[in-house]
Design a protein around this motif. Structure first.
Motif, PDB file in Angstrom:
ATOM      1  N   ALA A 216       1.083  61.597  64.686  1.00 19.34           N
ATOM      2  CA  ALA A 216       2.298  61.986  63.971  1.00 19.34           C
ATOM      3  C   ALA A 216       3.250  60.808  63.846  1.00 19.34           C
ATOM      4  N   GLY A 217       3.355  60.009  64.899  1.00 19.60           N
ATOM      5  CA  GLY A 217       4.229  58.850  64.864  1.00 19.60           C
ATOM      6  C   GLY A 217       3.773  57.812  63.856  1.00 19.60           C
ATOM      7  N   LEU A 218       2.464  57.628  63.742  1.00 19.33           N
ATOM      8  CA  LEU A 218       1.937  56.703  62.738  1.00 19.33           C
ATOM      9  C   LEU A 218       2.266  57.175  61.333  1.00 19.33           C
ATOM     10  N   ARG A 219       2.131  58.461  61.123  1.00 21.20           N
ATOM     11  CA  ARG A 219       2.396  59.022  59.803  1.00 21.20           C
ATOM     12  C   ARG A 219       3.868  58.852  59.415  1.00 21.20           C
ATOM     13  N   ARG A 220       4.745  58.980  60.406  1.00 21.30           N
ATOM     14  CA  ARG A 220       6.189  58.902  60.141  1.00 21.30           C
ATOM     15  C   ARG A 220       6.746  57.493  60.346  1.00 21.30           C
ATOM     16  N   ARG A 221       5.904  56.591  60.833  1.00 25.90           N
ATOM     17  CA  ARG A 221       6.323  55.221  61.167  1.00 25.90           C
ATOM     18  C   ARG A 221       7.467  55.241  62.176  1.00 25.90           C
ATOM     19  N   THR A 222       7.305  56.075  63.192  1.00 22.46           N
ATOM     20  CA  THR A 222       8.260  56.168  64.283  1.00 22.46           C
ATOM     21  C   THR A 222       8.172  54.906  65.141  1.00 22.46           C
ATOM     22  N   GLU A 223       9.276  54.536  65.783  1.00 21.25           N
ATOM     23  CA  GLU A 223       9.276  53.339  66.614  1.00 21.25           C
ATOM     24  C   GLU A 223       9.112  53.641  68.096  1.00 21.25           C
ATOM     25  N   VAL A 224       9.615  54.783  68.560  1.00 21.66           N
ATOM     26  CA  VAL A 224       9.460  55.195  69.965  1.00 21.66           C
ATOM     27  C   VAL A 224       9.076  56.665  70.002  1.00 21.66           C
ATOM     28  N   VAL A 225       8.030  56.968  70.750  1.00 26.74           N
ATOM     29  CA  VAL A 225       7.544  58.341  70.866  1.00 26.74           C
ATOM     30  C   VAL A 225       7.500  58.729  72.342  1.00 26.74           C
ATOM     31  N   TRP A 226       8.100  59.872  72.666  1.00 26.62           N
ATOM     32  CA  TRP A 226       8.057  60.418  74.029  1.00 26.62           C
ATOM     33  C   TRP A 226       7.085  61.584  74.039  1.00 26.62           C
ATOM     34  N   VAL A 227       6.272  61.676  75.094  1.00 23.76           N
ATOM     35  CA  VAL A 227       5.305  62.775  75.185  1.00 23.76           C
ATOM     36  C   VAL A 227       5.332  63.349  76.606  1.00 23.76           C
ATOM     37  N   PRO A 228       5.809  64.631  76.733  1.00 24.31           N
ATOM     38  CA  PRO A 228       6.385  65.465  75.675  1.00 24.31           C
ATOM     39  C   PRO A 228       7.795  64.997  75.310  1.00 24.31           C
ATOM     40  N   ALA A 229       8.278  65.449  74.162  1.00 21.17           N
ATOM     41  CA  ALA A 229       9.574  64.998  73.654  1.00 21.17           C
ATOM     42  C   ALA A 229      10.720  65.337  74.606  1.00 21.17           C
ATOM     43  N   ALA A 230      10.556  66.404  75.399  1.00 18.67           N
ATOM     44  CA  ALA A 230      11.616  66.825  76.319  1.00 18.67           C
ATOM     45  C   ALA A 230      11.897  65.792  77.402  1.00 18.67           C
ATOM     46  N   LEU A 231      10.991  64.842  77.598  1.00 25.21           N
ATOM     47  CA  LEU A 231      11.209  63.816  78.610  1.00 25.21           C
ATOM     48  C   LEU A 231      12.320  62.842  78.230  1.00 25.21           C
ATOM     49  N   ARG A 232      12.610  62.750  76.952  1.00 23.24           N
ATOM     50  CA  ARG A 232      13.622  61.780  76.522  1.00 23.24           C
ATOM     51  C   ARG A 232      14.983  62.016  77.180  1.00 23.24           C
ATOM     52  N   PRO A 233      15.562  63.221  77.093  1.00 22.24           N
ATOM     53  CA  PRO A 233      16.856  63.435  77.759  1.00 22.24           C
ATOM     54  C   PRO A 233      16.745  63.381  79.275  1.00 22.24           C
ATOM     55  N   VAL A 234      15.617  63.826  79.812  1.00 21.31           N
ATOM     56  CA  VAL A 234      15.439  63.799  81.265  1.00 21.31           C
ATOM     57  C   VAL A 234      15.482  62.369  81.782  1.00 21.31           C
ATOM     58  N   MET A 235      14.731  61.475  81.132  1.00 22.11           N
ATOM     59  CA  MET A 235      14.680  60.088  81.579  1.00 22.11           C
ATOM     60  C   MET A 235      15.997  59.368  81.311  1.00 22.11           C
ATOM     61  N   ALA A 236      16.722  59.767  80.253  1.00 19.64           N
ATOM     62  CA  ALA A 236      18.037  59.180  79.997  1.00 19.64           C
ATOM     63  C   ALA A 236      18.979  59.503  81.151  1.00 19.64           C
ATOM     64  N   ALA A 237      18.905  60.738  81.646  1.00 22.11           N
ATOM     65  CA  ALA A 237      19.749  61.140  82.769  1.00 22.11           C
ATOM     66  C   ALA A 237      19.371  60.381  84.042  1.00 22.11           C
ATOM     67  N   LEU A 238      18.075  60.227  84.287  1.00 20.65           N
ATOM     68  CA  LEU A 238      17.633  59.502  85.473  1.00 20.65           C
ATOM     69  C   LEU A 238      18.028  58.027  85.400  1.00 20.65           C
ATOM     70  N   ARG A 239      17.960  57.468  84.215  1.00 23.97           N
ATOM     71  CA  ARG A 239      18.296  56.055  84.051  1.00 23.97           C
ATOM     72  C   ARG A 239      19.768  55.803  84.358  1.00 23.97           C
ATOM     73  N   LEU A 240      20.629  56.766  84.050  1.00 30.97           N
ATOM     74  CA  LEU A 240      22.074  56.599  84.249  1.00 30.97           C
ATOM     75  C   LEU A 240      22.549  57.102  85.605  1.00 30.97           C
TER      76      LEU A 240
END
Length: 251
Positions: A216-240
């Motif tokens: 899907a990311g190749l089709r959309r030419r996405t630059e960053v892909v999280w799998v699963p997508a829900a990890l993105r906010p979780v890891m942002a919170a852990l990083r801060l």
């Protein structure tokens, strides 16, 4: 070149026995990819992987490639690109290592870093330059959420992925505007042979789910892909999270 539907017709998989890489190859073959190069250390497993992809209808070749021999990468990978244009390069090699053992064995810890980071830097630069000369193509780099913030339980592996992730983002910026698409993929815990026997982390996923996200990311030419997508906010919170609090977490 991509076909009329925008699907890649050729794939170079660096890490030819990677479960995530092969799941992605199968998915792309189902969507018109017709030529696949499996690059890895010569082994029965590599040959079996090639045979399995041929059974799906793809012309599949094996390439002797070792992440720990960066002085050979330009010659080995150059021969692949000399065969014709490559639409997609998937950098999927890497080792998890054994954190407890590797802390006591600096040479083993260095091999994890050399495989995951140094080998990745070398191979990605060779492929990025070749894609730039073509004027088109995608470079997909398998990173990890472990690289977002080094954790006590796997900081050797996590730091190597952090370095690779930062490098891939920089490479993407350097290649921006020349027709080359660089995509960083950050999976969480993936159920594969590499993680077998380890305690499963929350939001664990599968190789097939990562492959679906890559496609899907190749089709959309996405630059960053999280799998699963829900990890993105979780890891942002852990990083801060403040370090004293972060140290209290069972990570």
């Amino acid at each position: 070149m991509k076909d009329a539907f925008g699907a890649p017709q050729t794939l170079l998989l660096l890490g030819g026995t990677s479960e995530i890489g092969l799941a992605t190859a199968r998915r792309l073959i189902a969507r018109r990819t017709r030529r696949v190069y499996l690059a890895g250390r010569p082994s029965p497993a590599l040959e079996q992987a090639a045979q399995d992809l041929r059974a799906l209808g793809a012309e599949t070749m094996t390439v002797a490639f070792d992440a720990l021999e960066p002085d050979t990468h330009e010659e080995v990978l150059g021969k692949v690109f000399a065969d014709g244009d490559i639409d997609t390069v998937l950098l999927a090699f890497g080792v998890l290592g054994d954190q407890a053992r590797d802390e006591q064995d600096p040479a083993a810890a260095a091999r994890v870093a050399q495989t995951n980071y140094t080998g990745g830097v070398s191979a990605a630069l060779v492929c990025g330059t070749a894609l730039q000369h073509q004027g088109h193509g995608s470079l997909v780099v398998l990173s990890s959420v472990a690289g977002e913030r080094a954790r006590r339980s796997n900081f050797i592996y996590g730091s190597s992925k952090a370095g690779l992730d930062a490098f891939a983002q920089g490479l993407g910026d350097a290649l921006h505007g020349c027709g080359v698409h660089v995509m960083v993929v950050r999976p969480g815990f993936v159920r594969t042979r590499m993680t077998e026997g380890r305690r499963e982390a929350p939001m664990a996923t599968t190789a097939d789910a990562v492959a679906e996200a890559v496609e899907a990311g190749l089709r959309r030419r996405t630059e960053v892909v999280w799998v699963p997508a829900a990890l993105r906010p979780v890891m942002a919170a852990l990083r801060l999270m403040p370090r004293p609090l972060f140290r209290r977490l069972p990570l």
